[in-house]
Scaffold this motif. Structure first.
Motif, PDB file in Angstrom:
ATOM      1  N   THR A  87       0.835  -1.212   0.000  1.00 25.15           N
ATOM      2  CA  THR A  87       0.000   0.000   0.000  1.00 25.15           C
ATOM      3  C   THR A  87       0.862   1.252   0.000  1.00 25.15           C
ATOM      4  O   THR A  87       0.577   2.221  -0.714  1.00 25.15           O
ATOM      5  N   ALA A  88       1.916   1.239   0.804  1.00 25.74           N
ATOM      6  CA  ALA A  88       2.753   2.430   0.939  1.00 25.74           C
ATOM      7  C   ALA A  88       4.047   2.062   1.642  1.00 25.74           C
ATOM      8  O   ALA A  88       4.194   0.961   2.205  1.00 25.74           O
ATOM      9  N   HIS A  89       4.990   2.987   1.613  1.00 28.82           N
ATOM     10  CA  HIS A  89       6.178   2.951   2.447  1.00 28.82           C
ATOM     11  C   HIS A  89       6.193   4.223   3.292  1.00 28.82           C
ATOM     12  O   HIS A  89       5.947   5.313   2.771  1.00 28.82           O
ATOM     13  N   VAL A  90       6.485   4.073   4.576  1.00 33.02           N
ATOM     14  CA  VAL A  90       6.596   5.214   5.479  1.00 33.02           C
ATOM     15  C   VAL A  90       8.068   5.426   5.824  1.00 33.02           C
ATOM     16  O   VAL A  90       8.779   4.477   6.158  1.00 33.02           O
ATOM     17  N   ILE A  91       8.504   6.673   5.734  1.00 35.65           N
ATOM     18  CA  ILE A  91       9.861   7.060   6.129  1.00 35.65           C
ATOM     19  C   ILE A  91       9.699   7.943   7.364  1.00 35.65           C
ATOM     20  O   ILE A  91       9.368   9.123   7.258  1.00 35.65           O
ATOM     21  N   PRO A  92       9.876   7.380   8.566  1.00 36.51           N
ATOM     22  CA  PRO A  92       9.601   8.158   9.781  1.00 36.51           C
ATOM     23  C   PRO A  92      10.591   9.310   9.946  1.00 36.51           C
ATOM     24  O   PRO A  92      11.730   9.266   9.470  1.00 36.51           O
ATOM     25  N   LEU A  93      10.130  10.336  10.636  1.00 37.88           N
ATOM     26  CA  LEU A  93      10.996  11.375  11.173  1.00 37.88           C
ATOM     27  C   LEU A  93      10.892  11.322  12.688  1.00 37.88           C
ATOM     28  O   LEU A  93       9.815  11.066  13.228  1.00 37.88           O
ATOM     29  N   GLY A  94      12.000  11.556  13.364  1.00 36.29           N
ATOM     30  CA  GLY A  94      11.975  11.511  14.825  1.00 36.29           C
ATOM     31  C   GLY A  94      12.123  10.097  15.336  1.00 36.29           C
ATOM     32  O   GLY A  94      12.934   9.317  14.814  1.00 36.29           O
ATOM     33  N   PRO A  95      11.354   9.698  16.338  1.00 34.33           N
ATOM     34  CA  PRO A  95      11.483   8.349  16.900  1.00 34.33           C
ATOM     35  C   PRO A  95      11.312   7.277  15.826  1.00 34.33           C
ATOM     36  O   PRO A  95      10.412   7.358  14.985  1.00 34.33           O
ATOM     37  N   GLY A  96      12.187   6.280  15.873  1.00 33.94           N
ATOM     38  CA  GLY A  96      12.110   5.209  14.886  1.00 33.94           C
ATOM     39  C   GLY A  96      12.896   5.478  13.625  1.00 33.94           C
ATOM     40  O   GLY A  96      12.831   4.690  12.679  1.00 33.94           O
ATOM     41  N   GLN A  97      13.650   6.564  13.603  1.00 35.47           N
ATOM     42  CA  GLN A  97      14.461   6.880  12.436  1.00 35.47           C
ATOM     43  C   GLN A  97      15.933   6.943  12.845  1.00 35.47           C
ATOM     44  O   GLN A  97      16.295   7.681  13.756  1.00 35.47           O
ATOM     45  N   ARG A  98      16.771   6.157  12.175  1.00 34.36           N
ATOM     46  CA  ARG A  98      18.201   6.174  12.487  1.00 34.36           C
ATOM     47  C   ARG A  98      18.821   7.541  12.228  1.00 34.36           C
ATOM     48  O   ARG A  98      19.686   8.001  12.965  1.00 34.36           O
ATOM     49  N   SER A  99      18.389   8.199  11.163  1.00 32.45           N
ATOM     50  CA  SER A  99      18.982   9.488  10.804  1.00 32.45           C
ATOM     51  C   SER A  99      17.955  10.329  10.061  1.00 32.45           C
ATOM     52  O   SER A  99      17.574  10.006   8.932  1.00 32.45           O
ATOM     53  N   ASN A 100      17.496  11.403  10.696  1.00 29.56           N
ATOM     54  CA  ASN A 100      16.585  12.317  10.012  1.00 29.56           C
ATOM     55  C   ASN A 100      17.236  12.929   8.778  1.00 29.56           C
ATOM     56  O   ASN A 100      16.578  13.158   7.759  1.00 29.56           O
ATOM     57  N   ASN A 114      15.794  12.704   4.920  1.00 32.72           N
ATOM     58  CA  ASN A 114      15.587  13.826   4.003  1.00 32.72           C
ATOM     59  C   ASN A 114      16.355  13.641   2.702  1.00 32.72           C
ATOM     60  O   ASN A 114      15.872  14.005   1.626  1.00 32.72           O
ATOM     61  N   ARG A 115      17.542  13.088   2.792  1.00 34.80           N
ATOM     62  CA  ARG A 115      18.319  12.810   1.575  1.00 34.80           C
ATOM     63  C   ARG A 115      17.566  11.835   0.682  1.00 34.80           C
ATOM     64  O   ARG A 115      17.503  12.006  -0.537  1.00 34.80           O
ATOM     65  N   LEU A 116      16.961  10.813   1.280  1.00 35.53           N
ATOM     66  CA  LEU A 116      16.192   9.837   0.515  1.00 35.53           C
ATOM     67  C   LEU A 116      14.978  10.490  -0.128  1.00 35.53           C
ATOM     68  O   LEU A 116      14.671  10.250  -1.304  1.00 35.53           O
ATOM     69  N   VAL A 117      14.274  11.328   0.614  1.00 40.95           N
ATOM     70  CA  VAL A 117      13.086  11.993   0.072  1.00 40.95           C
ATOM     71  C   VAL A 117      13.470  12.913  -1.076  1.00 40.95           C
ATOM     72  O   VAL A 117      12.763  13.003  -2.089  1.00 40.95           O
ATOM     73  N   ALA A 118      14.591  13.611  -0.958  1.00 36.03           N
ATOM     74  CA  ALA A 118      15.050  14.467  -2.054  1.00 36.03           C
ATOM     75  C   ALA A 118      15.285  13.644  -3.313  1.00 36.03           C
ATOM     76  O   ALA A 118      14.934  14.067  -4.431  1.00 36.03           O
ATOM     77  N   TRP A 119      15.874  12.448  -3.156  1.00 36.56           N
ATOM     78  CA  TRP A 119      16.090  11.563  -4.317  1.00 36.56           C
ATOM     79  C   TRP A 119      14.749  11.165  -4.943  1.00 36.56           C
ATOM     80  O   TRP A 119      14.599  11.187  -6.166  1.00 36.56           O
ATOM     81  N   GLN A 159      -4.243  11.194   7.150  1.00 33.04           N
ATOM     82  CA  GLN A 159      -4.325  12.508   6.530  1.00 33.04           C
ATOM     83  C   GLN A 159      -2.916  12.975   6.175  1.00 33.04           C
ATOM     84  O   GLN A 159      -2.016  12.998   7.020  1.00 33.04           O
ATOM     85  N   THR A 160      -2.746  13.365   4.925  1.00 32.04           N
ATOM     86  CA  THR A 160      -1.418  13.749   4.446  1.00 32.04           C
ATOM     87  C   THR A 160      -1.502  14.978   3.554  1.00 32.04           C
ATOM     88  O   THR A 160      -2.573  15.329   3.043  1.00 32.04           O
ATOM     89  N   ASN A 161      -0.358  15.601   3.368  1.00 32.95           N
ATOM     90  CA  ASN A 161      -0.187  16.689   2.406  1.00 32.95           C
ATOM     91  C   ASN A 161       0.878  16.288   1.396  1.00 32.95           C
ATOM     92  O   ASN A 161       1.892  15.686   1.762  1.00 32.95           O
ATOM     93  N   ARG A 162       0.673  16.626   0.120  1.00 35.98           N
ATOM     94  CA  ARG A 162       1.707  16.428  -0.889  1.00 35.98           C
ATOM     95  C   ARG A 162       2.821  17.442  -0.659  1.00 35.98           C
ATOM     96  O   ARG A 162       2.569  18.604  -0.362  1.00 35.98           O
ATOM     97  N   ILE A 163       4.084  17.013  -0.786  1.00 35.98           N
ATOM     98  CA  ILE A 163       5.203  17.930  -0.608  1.00 35.98           C
ATOM     99  C   ILE A 163       6.009  18.014  -1.898  1.00 35.98           C
ATOM    100  O   ILE A 163       6.001  17.105  -2.729  1.00 35.98           O
ATOM    101  N   LEU A 164       6.704  19.118  -2.068  1.00 36.33           N
ATOM    102  CA  LEU A 164       7.548  19.346  -3.236  1.00 36.33           C
ATOM    103  C   LEU A 164       9.029  19.388  -2.877  1.00 36.33           C
ATOM    104  O   LEU A 164       9.885  19.437  -3.761  1.00 36.33           O
ATOM    105  N   SER A 165       9.323  19.381  -1.578  1.00 32.22           N
ATOM    106  CA  SER A 165      10.709  19.359  -1.118  1.00 32.22           C
ATOM    107  C   SER A 165      10.724  18.764   0.284  1.00 32.22           C
ATOM    108  O   SER A 165       9.706  18.791   0.985  1.00 32.22           O
ATOM    109  N   PRO A 166      11.856  18.223   0.723  1.00 28.20           N
ATOM    110  CA  PRO A 166      11.922  17.683   2.087  1.00 28.20           C
ATOM    111  C   PRO A 166      11.698  18.777   3.119  1.00 28.20           C
ATOM    112  O   PRO A 166      11.964  19.961   2.869  1.00 28.20           O
ATOM    113  N   SER A 167      11.233  18.387   4.277  1.00 24.87           N
ATOM    114  CA  SER A 167      11.003  19.338   5.363  1.00 24.87           C
ATOM    115  C   SER A 167      12.332  19.912   5.847  1.00 24.87           C
ATOM    116  O   SER A 167      13.381  19.271   5.759  1.00 24.87           O
TER     117      SER A 167
END
Length: 706
Positions: A278-291, A295-300, A385-393
């Motif tokens: 259905t989807a892949h989630v890329i966590p930010l904060g808890p549960g993420q080895r490196s924020n 972000n580098r992955l999301v930029a790619w 509930q989500t928002n479409r993004i055009l760049s990493p946070s």
């Protein structure tokens, strides 16, 4: 150094731009109905140097997923803009000319039913055109084994002259999405590598022809014929080609189920077309080895036309909570295939095939770059509930608020390493911790953390750097067990020229230069006098290079550090008399490679892997490990006893019996106690893929530079 493909492109250009309109119906049809793009020279450095690799010694035809090189990014920009339904990648050399009709395994994210439909029929047209001028072709999946360019093994499926075909065909697969046409398949429809006949052999050219149709000119003629017949085929089928490319996008937008595939004789295990999640989630904060790496992955993803959403509120799923702002990549989008192949860990194909054309057999950016990813199964109800993004946070960063005696940076990402080296380059003093410590809030700061003073000027510099990179400098007290870092370590890479090891170290901000053993042997002044460390993947210099041997021995006796990778990197130390009891093993060949799991044996007390969690992942190409380590060394990481391979091709056969539980990273001193040395069984600078391993290598460099 595959020049004839460029020559064939200029033949095409000349014919199209110099033929008067109305005098050649084939030219008119192409100009009327085709947007034709040609990349005249994908690799200008290699063309000038007469080599396959570019100036950084990267094989660009293995870089289309990692996208580390500027030439690759330029080509991808063209593909992303024009979305070509057909791509030909002109290479050499196979005789007869090989037109890629790929063998198993097929990348699961390719809509293989549609690719097969067009690839087979277009190659039919290519073969007819080649046969018409007296040239034969190789079609791996159709012609396997006799002409499929794989070993003729006695007792194998082809020793009787038979042609088994698609059910067993291997050796020319499209498993890896890192090749030019394989990446193109993920954004378009059809594509082939065209391996022109060997221009130095006797079989390249029209039988009985004059000289101008043989040798290099024969190879050029083969490429021109394949290209021209492809254009004619695509003109005749243009509406249907575009329809089926749009059908791939339609399936993606609906996240449609995979269709049955394919007609005999290609009906082999549904041709690897597994269902999408259905989807892949890329966590930010808890549960993420490196924020930062998230972000580098999301930029790619965004750069490759993949839609990314962010959570508008905290969301729970499967017993865990994803923080607001975490990223979600839904599979109901046109580029679901490319997204899934970059985000999923991949598949273990060890029991399904016996060989790959080229490694690596797994390539997940999340697992190799250090960004945690959670896959939401297809059967799950997941509609946050989500928002479409055009760049990493923009990530928060800077110095941790509150009174501090010192500030600490954990080296848990490539971003952290680059930030540290930039600060050191500005002359900001730092110390590396040799043991773990406790922060003011009672939380642990691992060995290998780097400590800075808390004076106002340093604090301001750290705060600005942290905010720019999205990193936090944590409050702490400088522990007693530290050593100063006087500068960014200068690393001599024992190689004959700039290569991928040099490039990767420079990418991290290190001073890294190639130094060959020949140069070590012949230079009037010892080149190693300018360096703090040696990085090496090769053997100890031969007896014919006595000065090189003497200079290396003196370097280590004088306190120079060592970073070694692979079996050769370990054997170097043994052959050079640096250590006793260091032995390595590997299991290469047949494309064995993949993503492996490893356990952090050293824990937070390790100056090499202290910032890593208890388990992590690495790339193995080939799989390698240590069967013993010196008494002066400590194990930092080892394979688990079970479940070593996360994805890829490596059957744990009798030759791999010593791998489970074996050491793969160790550090210590040489026998004389004069040199700090770290060995990595798996090369952390392999291509540009394993960014997750770069912090361990950097930590080893700071520790060894004393």
């Amino acid at each position: 150094n595959e020049y004839e493909g460029v020559d064939a492109m200029f033949d095409l250009v000349e014919r199209l731009v110099t033929t008067p309109y109305g005098t050649d119906p084939e030219v008119d049809a192409i100009l009327d109905h085709v947007v034709l793009l040609w990349n005249v020279d994908q690799n200008p450095d290699g063309r000038v140097r007469g080599q396959r690799a570019n100036g950084n010694n990267f094989d660009l035809n293995r870089d289309f997923l990692t996208q580390s090189q500027s030439e690759t990014l330029a080509s991808i920009g063209i593909m992303q803009r024009w979305l070509p339904p057909e791509v030909l990648d002109l290479h050499g050399y196979v005789t007869p000319t090989l037109i890629e009709a790929t063998t198993k395994p097929h990348n699961p994210s390719i809509e293989y039913d549609l690719w097969l439909k067009w690839n087979q029929s277009r190659i039919d047209a290519n073969e007819a055109a080649m046969n018409a001028i007296g040239l034969a072709v190789t079609r791996p999946i159709n012609d396997w084994c006799p002409e499929g360019d794989e070993p003729n093994v006695p007792g194998g499926p082809c020793d009787d002259g038979s042609t088994p075909g698609p059910a067993v065909a291997e050796g020319w697969d499209d498993w890896g999405p890192f090749y030019t046409p394989m990446y193109a398949q993920h954004i378009g429809l059809n594509g082939s590598t065209v391996e022109m006949c060997n221009s130095t052999g006797t079989g390249c050219g029209v039988p009985g022809s004059t000289t101008h149709q043989r040798g290099r000119l024969g190879a050029r003629l083969a490429q021109s014929t394949v290209v021209w017949s492809t254009l004619q085929f695509d003109v005749a089928n243009r509406s249907e080609l575009l329809h089926d490319e749009l059908e791939i996008y339609r399936r993606g937008v609906l996240n449609a189920a995979r269709p049955p595939c394919c007609p005999p004789p290609f009906d082999v295990a549904n041709n690897w077309m597994t269902e999408y999640p259905t989807a892949h989630v890329i966590p930010l904060g808890p549960g993420q080895r490196s924020n930062a790496e998230a972000n580098r992955l999301v930029a790619w993803l965004l750069d490759n036309g993949i839609q990314v959403e962010e959570l508008k509120q905290d969301t729970s799923f499967g017993g865990r909570t994803f923080a607001r702002g975490s990223y979600v990549v839904f599979m109901n989008q046109a580029r679901r295939g490319l997204a899934n192949t970059a985000l999923s860990v991949g598949d273990d194909v060890s029991n399904s095939i016996s060989q790959l054309y080229a490694p690596p057999a797994a390539w997940s950016h999340g697992y190799l770059w250090g960004a945690d990813i959670v896959t939401i199964p297809r059967s799950a109800a997941f509609a946050p509930q989500t928002n479409r993004i055009l760049s990493p946070s923009h990530l928060p960063g800077g110095v941790e608020p509150g009174k501090a005696d010192a500030y600490a940076l954990e080296l848990d990402s490539a971003t952290a390493v680059r930030t540290l080296n930039a600060l050191l380059g500005r002359g900001i003093a730092a110390q590396v911790a040799l043991a773990p410590s406790t922060g003011p809030d009672g939380d642990a700061l691992p060995a290998g953390s780097v400590y800075f003073a808390a004076d106002p000027a340093t604090k301001d510099a750290l705060d600005a750097a942290g905010k720019d990179a999205g990193l936090t400098f944590r409050r702490g007290t400088t522990p007693a067990a530290t050593e100063p870092i006087d500068r960014v370590p200068r690393i001599a890479v024992l190689t004959g020229g700039v290569n991928q090891d040099v490039w990767s170290l420079r990418n991290l901000g290190f001073t890294a230069e190639p130094v060959s053993t020949t140069t070590l042997n012949t230079a009037l002044e010892d080149p190693l006098l300018n360096y703090d460390l040696v990085f090496n993947t090769g053997g100890w210099p031969s007896a014919a290079l006595p000065t090189a041997r003497a200079r290396l021995t003196a370097f280590f006796a004088g306190g120079g550090g060592y970073l070694g990778a692979g079996v050769n990197g370990a054997n170097f130390l043994t052959a050079g008399g640096q250590v006793l009891g260091l032995a390595a093993a590997s299991r290469g060949g047949a494309g064995r490679s993949g993503i492996v799991n490893w356990e952090n044996t050293g824990g937070n007390a390790s100056p090499i892997v202290g910032a890593y969690p208890s388990t992590d992942t690495a790339i193995a190409d080939p799989p390698a490990w240590y069967t013993s380590i010196p008494s002066s060394f400590t194990t930092d990481a080892r394979y688990p006893n079970t479940g070593i391979l996360a994805a890829g091709l490596w059957l744990l056969d009798p030759q791999s019996a010593s791998a489970p539980g074996a050491t793969i990273i160790a550090h210590g001193t040489n026998t004389a106690g004069t040199s700090r040395q770290t060995v990595f069984a798996l090369n952390p600078l392999y291509r540009a893929d394993p960014e997750r391993e770069w912090p361990a290598l950097a930590s080893a460099a700071y520790w060894a530079d004393r």
